[in-house]
Design a protein around this motif. Structure first.
Motif, mmCIF file in Angstrom:
data_model
loop_
_atom_site.group_PDB
_atom_site.id
_atom_site.type_symbol
_atom_site.label_atom_id
_atom_site.label_comp_id
_atom_site.label_asym_id
_atom_site.label_seq_id
_atom_site.Cartn_x
_atom_site.Cartn_y
_atom_site.Cartn_z
ATOM 1 N N GLY A 112 0.853 -1.191 0.000
ATOM 2 C CA GLY A 112 0.000 0.000 0.000
ATOM 3 C C GLY A 112 0.886 1.238 0.000
ATOM 4 N N LEU A 113 0.606 2.184 -0.886
ATOM 5 C CA LEU A 113 1.402 3.412 -1.001
ATOM 6 C C LEU A 113 0.458 4.599 -0.893
ATOM 7 C CD1 LEU A 113 4.111 4.841 -1.651
ATOM 8 C CD2 LEU A 113 3.431 4.726 -4.051
ATOM 9 N N GLU A 114 0.781 5.503 0.013
ATOM 10 C CA GLU A 114 -0.005 6.731 0.189
ATOM 11 C C GLU A 114 0.963 7.909 0.064
ATOM 12 O OE1 GLU A 114 -3.398 8.981 0.824
ATOM 13 O OE2 GLU A 114 -3.273 6.823 0.545
ATOM 14 N N LYS A 115 0.760 8.695 -0.994
ATOM 15 C CA LYS A 115 1.580 9.911 -1.174
ATOM 16 C C LYS A 115 0.822 11.078 -0.548
ATOM 17 C CE LYS A 115 3.981 10.510 -4.810
ATOM 18 N NZ LYS A 115 4.435 10.810 -6.141
ATOM 19 N N TYR A 116 1.582 11.984 0.100
ATOM 20 C CA TYR A 116 0.932 13.119 0.754
ATOM 21 C C TYR A 116 1.895 14.295 0.838
ATOM 22 C CZ TYR A 116 3.451 11.538 4.942
ATOM 23 O OH TYR A 116 4.420 11.164 5.829
ATOM 24 N N ASP A 117 1.318 15.447 1.099
ATOM 25 C CA ASP A 117 2.096 16.669 1.290
ATOM 26 C C ASP A 117 2.237 16.866 2.793
ATOM 27 O OD1 ASP A 117 3.338 19.082 1.139
ATOM 28 O OD2 ASP A 117 1.733 20.121 0.071
ATOM 29 N N GLY A 126 4.743 22.482 -2.948
ATOM 30 C CA GLY A 126 5.734 21.666 -3.640
ATOM 31 C C GLY A 126 5.174 20.351 -4.148
ATOM 32 N N GLY A 127 3.991 19.994 -3.773
ATOM 33 C CA GLY A 127 3.391 18.745 -4.239
ATOM 34 C C GLY A 127 3.504 17.655 -3.196
ATOM 35 N N LYS A 128 3.056 16.484 -3.572
ATOM 36 C CA LYS A 128 3.042 15.347 -2.649
ATOM 37 C C LYS A 128 4.371 14.590 -2.771
ATOM 38 C CE LYS A 128 -1.928 14.736 -2.733
ATOM 39 N NZ LYS A 128 -3.015 13.796 -2.909
ATOM 40 N N LEU A 129 5.390 15.070 -2.055
ATOM 41 C CA LEU A 129 6.712 14.462 -2.113
ATOM 42 C C LEU A 129 6.943 13.472 -0.973
ATOM 43 C CD1 LEU A 129 8.815 17.597 -3.104
ATOM 44 C CD2 LEU A 129 7.918 15.805 -4.588
ATOM 45 N N SER A 130 6.109 13.495 0.046
ATOM 46 C CA SER A 130 6.223 12.549 1.158
ATOM 47 C C SER A 130 5.357 11.328 0.843
ATOM 48 C CB SER A 130 5.743 13.204 2.453
ATOM 49 O OG SER A 130 6.533 14.332 2.741
ATOM 50 N N PHE A 131 5.724 10.200 1.464
ATOM 51 C CA PHE A 131 4.925 8.999 1.215
ATOM 52 C C PHE A 131 5.014 8.052 2.400
ATOM 53 C CE2 PHE A 131 9.123 7.945 -0.401
ATOM 54 C CZ PHE A 131 9.344 6.668 0.083
ATOM 55 N N ALA A 132 4.006 7.197 2.498
ATOM 56 C CA ALA A 132 3.983 6.095 3.460
ATOM 57 C C ALA A 132 3.832 4.818 2.630
ATOM 58 C CB ALA A 132 2.831 6.245 4.436
ATOM 59 N N LEU A 133 4.767 3.901 2.800
ATOM 60 C CA LEU A 133 4.780 2.652 2.047
ATOM 61 C C LEU A 133 4.646 1.491 3.021
ATOM 62 C CD1 LEU A 133 5.288 1.008 -0.570
ATOM 63 C CD2 LEU A 133 7.730 1.149 -0.030
ATOM 64 N N ASN A 141 2.158 -9.524 8.142
ATOM 65 C CA ASN A 141 3.326 -9.083 8.902
ATOM 66 C C ASN A 141 4.254 -8.354 7.937
ATOM 67 O OD1 ASN A 141 2.434 -10.465 11.228
ATOM 68 N ND2 ASN A 141 3.349 -12.351 10.489
ATOM 69 N N GLY A 142 4.884 -7.281 8.428
ATOM 70 C CA GLY A 142 5.801 -6.553 7.564
ATOM 71 C C GLY A 142 6.209 -5.221 8.167
ATOM 72 N N TYR A 143 6.405 -4.254 7.277
ATOM 73 C CA TYR A 143 6.904 -2.949 7.698
ATOM 74 C C TYR A 143 6.134 -1.839 7.007
ATOM 75 C CZ TYR A 143 10.733 -5.742 9.418
ATOM 76 O OH TYR A 143 11.465 -6.679 10.074
ATOM 77 N N LEU A 144 6.128 -0.691 7.696
ATOM 78 C CA LEU A 144 5.573 0.520 7.129
ATOM 79 C C LEU A 144 6.699 1.547 7.132
ATOM 80 C CD1 LEU A 144 2.121 1.909 7.594
ATOM 81 C CD2 LEU A 144 4.015 3.477 7.774
ATOM 82 N N LEU A 145 7.040 2.052 5.964
ATOM 83 C CA LEU A 145 8.082 3.060 5.838
ATOM 84 C C LEU A 145 7.412 4.402 5.563
ATOM 85 C CD1 LEU A 145 10.601 1.153 3.544
ATOM 86 C CD2 LEU A 145 10.662 1.381 6.021
ATOM 87 N N ASN A 146 7.840 5.403 6.310
ATOM 88 C CA ASN A 146 7.285 6.743 6.130
ATOM 89 C C ASN A 146 8.436 7.676 5.790
ATOM 90 O OD1 ASN A 146 5.812 9.053 6.111
ATOM 91 N ND2 ASN A 146 5.078 8.900 8.216
ATOM 92 N N SER A 147 8.364 8.287 4.624
ATOM 93 C CA SER A 147 9.388 9.213 4.179
ATOM 94 C C SER A 147 8.771 10.609 4.133
ATOM 95 C CB SER A 147 9.895 8.803 2.797
ATOM 96 O OG SER A 147 10.818 9.741 2.312
#
Length: 173
Positions: free
Chosen positions: A100-105, A111-118, A126-132
């Motif tokens: 699942g990928l969620e792009k957000y500002d 500047g646009g939606k350059l941040s994301f949560a993957l 089971n797994g991981y959630l990466l937030n940039s």
């Protein structure tokens, strides 16, 4: 010409010429039947020989033995393939299958939606959630959160929850 044998059978008045012609007729019938049967046997023998001829003049027995050997090889290959498939399925349970990928500002900038949560999950959720997070000064911060059974070990932001929900619902293929 009288014969005791004919008299005892009740054929004492039988002319021997008639008996001779009857025997000749029976002999001719037997010769014809013998010729027909010989012809049938020869045809059957030709068919048998043709049937026994395999590819490149191999006998039918060699062909059957080869088929049994091929069957044995196919069975062993089939068993190996079955074990390989079971191994692959076992390994697939641990791979990331749901994403699942969620792009957000992050700072509501222009500047646009350059941040994301993957969010990346395996078959058992089971797994991981990466937030940039992309900041206004051009820096980028990255955070990871562990997911077990579809539940995070820490509280999630709204965007992270959206990425997790997308990953969990990505099983509907």
């Amino acid at each position: 010409m009288e014969s005791q044998i004919f008299n005892s059978m009740g054929l004492g008045n039988l002319d021997p010429a008639i008996l001779f012609f009857v025997l000749i007729g029976a002999l001719l019938i037997m010769i014809i039947v013998s010729i027909v049967q010989t012809s049938r046997v020869k045809k059957l023998e030709k068919r048998y020989n043709k049937f026994m001829q395999g590819k490149e003049a191999e006998s039918l027995e060699d062909e059957i033995v080869g088929l049994f050997h091929d069957n044995r090889l196919i069975r062993t290959e089939n068993e190996k393939n079955r074990k390989d498939i079971q191994d692959i399925n076992k390994r697939m349970q641990k791979t990331f299958q749901k994403i699942g990928l969620e792009k957000y500002d992050a700072f509501n900038q222009m500047g646009g939606k350059l941040s994301f949560a993957l969010c990346m999950l395996d078959e058992n959720d089971n797994g991981y959630l990466l937030n940039s997070v992309h900041s206004t000064d051009g820096l980028n911060y990255c955070y990871s959160k562990e997911i077990n059974g579809g539940v995070a070990d820490v509280e999630l932001s709204e965007d992270e929850r959206a990425a997790l929900e997308k990953a969990l619902s990505s099983t509907d293929r």
